[in-house]
Design a protein around this motif. Structure first.
Motif, PDB file in Angstrom:
ATOM      1  N   GLU A  46       4.352   6.243   2.325  1.00 25.02           N
ATOM      2  CA  GLU A  46       4.147   7.631   2.743  1.00 25.02           C
ATOM      3  C   GLU A  46       4.407   7.785   4.237  1.00 25.02           C
ATOM      4  O   GLU A  46       5.011   8.764   4.675  1.00 25.02           O
ATOM      5  CB  GLU A  46       2.725   8.073   2.394  1.00 25.02           C
ATOM      6  CG  GLU A  46       2.543   8.212   0.890  1.00 25.02           C
ATOM      7  CD  GLU A  46       1.127   8.553   0.498  1.00 25.02           C
ATOM      8  OE1 GLU A  46       0.223   8.405   1.346  1.00 25.02           O
ATOM      9  OE2 GLU A  46       0.917   8.960  -0.650  1.00 25.02           O
ATOM     10  N   ALA A  47       3.939   6.801   5.017  1.00 30.05           N
ATOM     11  CA  ALA A  47       4.178   6.847   6.461  1.00 30.05           C
ATOM     12  C   ALA A  47       5.683   6.851   6.722  1.00 30.05           C
ATOM     13  O   ALA A  47       6.177   7.600   7.564  1.00 30.05           O
ATOM     14  CB  ALA A  47       3.521   5.649   7.144  1.00 30.05           C
ATOM     15  N   ALA A  48       6.425   6.049   5.964  1.00 28.67           N
ATOM     16  CA  ALA A  48       7.875   5.988   6.142  1.00 28.67           C
ATOM     17  C   ALA A  48       8.514   7.313   5.743  1.00 28.67           C
ATOM     18  O   ALA A  48       9.454   7.770   6.388  1.00 28.67           O
ATOM     19  CB  ALA A  48       8.456   4.840   5.330  1.00 28.67           C
ATOM     20  N   ARG A  49       7.983   7.938   4.687  1.00 29.62           N
ATOM     21  CA  ARG A  49       8.543   9.241   4.281  1.00 29.62           C
ATOM     22  C   ARG A  49       8.305  10.262   5.378  1.00 29.62           C
ATOM     23  O   ARG A  49       9.175  11.078   5.668  1.00 29.62           O
ATOM     24  CB  ARG A  49       7.895   9.715   2.980  1.00 29.62           C
ATOM     25  CG  ARG A  49       8.423   8.938   1.804  1.00 29.62           C
ATOM     26  CD  ARG A  49       8.111   9.591   0.464  1.00 29.62           C
ATOM     27  NE  ARG A  49       8.597   8.706  -0.567  1.00 29.62           N
ATOM     28  CZ  ARG A  49       7.893   8.262  -1.593  1.00 29.62           C
ATOM     29  NH1 ARG A  49       6.651   8.696  -1.750  1.00 29.62           N
ATOM     30  NH2 ARG A  49       8.409   7.429  -2.460  1.00 29.62           N
ATOM     31  N   LEU A  50       7.117  10.208   5.993  1.00 24.43           N
ATOM     32  CA  LEU A  50       6.833  11.131   7.095  1.00 24.43           C
ATOM     33  C   LEU A  50       7.699  10.808   8.308  1.00 24.43           C
ATOM     34  O   LEU A  50       7.942  11.660   9.151  1.00 24.43           O
ATOM     35  CB  LEU A  50       5.353  11.063   7.475  1.00 24.43           C
ATOM     36  CG  LEU A  50       4.435  11.872   6.568  1.00 24.43           C
ATOM     37  CD1 LEU A  50       2.999  11.426   6.714  1.00 24.43           C
ATOM     38  CD2 LEU A  50       4.546  13.356   6.872  1.00 24.43           C
ATOM     39  N   GLU A  66       0.294   4.005   1.330  1.00 22.88           N
ATOM     40  CA  GLU A  66       0.333   4.674   2.641  1.00 22.88           C
ATOM     41  C   GLU A  66       1.541   4.236   3.465  1.00 22.88           C
ATOM     42  O   GLU A  66       2.065   5.025   4.250  1.00 22.88           O
ATOM     43  CB  GLU A  66      -0.930   4.368   3.469  1.00 22.88           C
ATOM     44  CG  GLU A  66      -2.163   5.074   3.004  1.00 22.88           C
ATOM     45  CD  GLU A  66      -2.929   4.269   1.984  1.00 22.88           C
ATOM     46  OE1 GLU A  66      -2.367   3.268   1.475  1.00 22.88           O
ATOM     47  OE2 GLU A  66      -4.063   4.629   1.679  1.00 22.88           O
ATOM     48  N   LEU A  67       1.955   2.977   3.294  1.00 20.87           N
ATOM     49  CA  LEU A  67       3.100   2.503   4.078  1.00 20.87           C
ATOM     50  C   LEU A  67       4.351   3.290   3.707  1.00 20.87           C
ATOM     51  O   LEU A  67       5.128   3.692   4.573  1.00 20.87           O
ATOM     52  CB  LEU A  67       3.342   1.019   3.799  1.00 20.87           C
ATOM     53  CG  LEU A  67       2.489   0.033   4.565  1.00 20.87           C
ATOM     54  CD1 LEU A  67       2.895  -1.380   4.215  1.00 20.87           C
ATOM     55  CD2 LEU A  67       2.646   0.255   6.052  1.00 20.87           C
ATOM     56  N   PRO A  76       0.818  -1.217   0.000  1.00 22.02           N
ATOM     57  CA  PRO A  76       0.000   0.000   0.000  1.00 22.02           C
ATOM     58  C   PRO A  76       0.849   1.264   0.000  1.00 22.02           C
ATOM     59  O   PRO A  76       1.856   1.334   0.713  1.00 22.02           O
ATOM     60  CB  PRO A  76      -0.791  -0.095   1.309  1.00 22.02           C
ATOM     61  CG  PRO A  76      -0.683  -1.499   1.753  1.00 22.02           C
ATOM     62  CD  PRO A  76       0.561  -2.068   1.152  1.00 22.02           C
TER      63      PRO A  76
END
Lengths: 276, 349
Positions: A170-174, A167-168, A165
């Motif tokens: 993106e979460a890591a980028r954040l 989002e995973l 996904p």
């Protein structure tokens, strides 16, 4: 539904499976059986499946028939180098194709698929000429360099990465992770089954490769195990099937071992359906 | 802690403006909820604040600093995703720790922070478990802990409760309100659920078709909606709105009408038949068919039955008027009297 019907169906299922199993396993059993027979037994008619006295000495004969230590070492160096190089190339490529949209990505990916479809026999002459030109004929490199990429591997891993996904990532980028870290700490651990499959397929096909080393090598120093085994046939002008088969068992043994270790991961790779 | 300013933000997808020239100030330390129907651009807006989406034009300021070109991981922002986005191959501890590791926080401090946060969200016993062994609520907590541990200046949440069952959702709602109170950090929360928006927000930003319809605290938005869209989006059932002449319309909240079998007097009065009845416990919702259209009426009196003939009336201060552009007409505006006349004319004509 009645009780009888499912049982009948099950019996039929097992019979079919057994037949299929025999088709696949019989040549294998015959190889092992022949490898333990005497020369006379291999010629007997009707052929015997169980040798009177197992002739383990055949294995020794096979190993002493040529520089098998060198062949074995060559095979291992070639196959492992190929797998390592392929991973270095295909992991970033698959990540790029799966998770980045850039100009020409569709075209480039279709080039990869095209490479996947062209048989090696079509390209071997130009590649041979190129390798000869580079003057590396006396090394193992001509057996490694042409296989440094793996179109099938890029394709399979890309499909796998695509299922991760967005989002995973993106979460890591954040979480301030670099792209390399995302790849290493997130994508690769999640793709173990696919990586194992690619490595295994690659291992089997290059460990068993016969055509290419036959074309590319002209001395025992750089020959792999497959050529060594094939050369057993010519040692005494007559086919010593028992020795050849002993050689073959030696050849496929590493593949069997790898498969036993990887089979769980491979099955996973094909039934994998995303993260819940 | 930080405020957020969006200046002249435009976002274009495939030559289509999803958001155009949007300006928004999100106050420091406040719980701001972006709400609107799906496709209204609220998630896109949130993702632009996070840096996961790049605006086509305009600037974004976090804590007074222009972050338009700053990478997501360096904006001092944490985000909780709708499906939690927990790293499946890492343990709970590794999940919470990942951001700290990337920010090069020393190991001893990391451990202390992780264990403190785990304590706060009630995950202490689960630190070494894999996410796949956790329940939905626990995963939600992991996602929250992962966001909190970084001590961000801004929390962004993208429909974080929509994957939970109704009961757990209500509980988490309260926990989030408490969490906000405790941290005092700026929260920006996206939802399509107006009940969630009403119950949690200090300030609601209602969006539709990429434009902000109204920014106001929940009670202001409820009592003085700036237009017909807001009036009908906020509140369950939505405000009853009925057309008058010249494109004008009037409306009233379902609970603003009195309901009786006797004739009633009011600025607006009507007579009709009950078509449906929903008994909700403390209140009952009736659907009424009248000559002016169909109205939803909310009443604490559950004695009426389907097919009963009833009268309704609404007091003048509970009536809302909207002009031809759907804007609400305030009682101080000249058009207000005009609207009242229209309504009367309609009643008597």
């Amino acid at each position: 539904m009645t009780q009888v019907f499912p049982i009948a169906r099950r019996v039929l299922e097992y019979v079919l499976k057994l037949c299929l199993l025999m088709v696949f396993i019989f040549p294998f059993l015959w190889m092992i059986s022949t490898s333990l027979q005497t020369f006379r037994e291999t010629l007997a008619y009707p052929p015997t499946l169980v040798p009177a006295v197992p002739q383990f000495v055949n294995y020794l004969t096979a190993l002493e028939a040529g520089p098998f230590g060198t062949y074995f070492k060559n095979s291992i160096i070639i196959t492992l180098s190929i797998i390592v190089m392929q991973m270095v190339v295909l992991i970033p490529a698959a990540y790029g194709f799966a998770k980045y949209s850039f100009r020409g990505s569709g075209f480039l990916f279709s080039l990869v698929l095209l490479a996947f479809m062209i048989p090696g026999q079509v390209t071997f002459i130009p590649v041979y000429l190129m390798m000869a030109d580079w003057g590396i004929g006396r090394t193992l490199l001509p057996q490694i360099i042409p296989f440094m990429t793996n179109a099938f591997g890029i394709f399979l891993l890309r499909q796998y990465f695509k299922q991760v996904p967005e989002e995973l990532i993106e979460a890591a980028r954040l979480d301030n992770a670099s792209e390399l870290k995302i790849l290493w700490k997130l994508m690769l651990p999640m793709s173990k089954p696919a990586l194992a499959t690619i490595a295994l397929f690659s291992f089997v096909s290059h460990w068993n490769d016969y055509f290419w080393p036959l074309v590319m090598t002209d001395s025992a120093a750089v020959r792999p195990l497959t050529i060594g085994i094939a050369m057993l046939r010519e040692t005494e002008g007559i086919s010593n099937w028992h020795v050849i088969m002993a050689g073959n068992v030696i050849l496929v043994l590493p593949i069997l071992l790898v498969y036993i270790f990887c089979s769980k991961q491979i099955v996973k790779a094909f039934v994998y359906s995303g993260i819940k | 802690m930080a405020s957020i300013q969006l200046k002249q933000i435009t976002k274009t997808f495939d030559k289509h403006d999803v958001i155009k020239d949007l300006n928004l100030d999100i106050e420091d330390g406040k719980f701001t909820v972006l709400v609107g129907p799906s496709g209204c651009g609220k998630t896109t807006l949130l993702r632009m604040i996070a840096g996961l989406e790049v605006q086509t034009s305009g600037q974004i300021y976090v804590g007074g600093k222009d972050v338009s070109k700053v990478a997501p991981g360096q904006r001092g922002i944490a985000m909780v995703f709708q499906n939690y986005a927990i790293y499946p191959t890492m343990s709970v501890r590794e999940n919470i720790e990942f951001g700290l590791k990337n920010n090069k926080v020393p190991k001893a401090e990391r451990t202390e922070l992780v264990e403190g946060i785990a304590e706060t969200v009630g995950l202490s016993d689960y630190l070494d478990r894999k996410p796949s062994t956790l329940s939905g609520g626990q995963r939600q907590r992991v996602a929250l802990a992962r966001a909190m541990v970084k001590k961000p200046a801004v929390f962004l949440m993208d429909e974080p409760l929509s994957n939970l069952d109704a009961k757990l959702r209500v509980q988490m709602r309260i926990e989030l309100i408490e969490l906000h109170k405790k941290l005092g950090t700026t929260f920006v929360y996206v939802t399509h659920d107006q009940v969630e928006a009403m119950s949690m927000a200090d300030k609601i930003v209602l969006m539709n078709k990429g434009e902000i319809q109204q920014e106001a605290p929940p009670e202001v938005m409820y009592h003085t909606p700036s237009n017909a869209f807001t009036a009908q989006f906020i509140g369950v059932p939505p405000m009853n709105i009925s057309a008058m002449s010249d494109g004008f319309s009037f409306g009233f909240r379902p609970e603003s009408a009195s309901l009786s079998k006797e004739k009633l007097l009011g600025a607006f009065a009507a007579h009709g038949r009950i078509v449906t009845r929903e008994m909700l416990g403390s209140e009952t919702i009736y659907q009424l068919k009248t000559e002016h259209g169909s109205f939803m009426i909310k009443s604490i009196d559950d004695s009426f039955r389907v097919d009963d003939e009833v009268h309704i009336a609404v007091k003048q201060d509970k009536l809302h008027f909207f002009d031809a552009r759907q804007k609400r007409i305030a009682p101080s505006e000249p058009a207000y009297e005009q609207s009242l006349d229209l309504l009367r004319g309609r009643r008597y004509g």
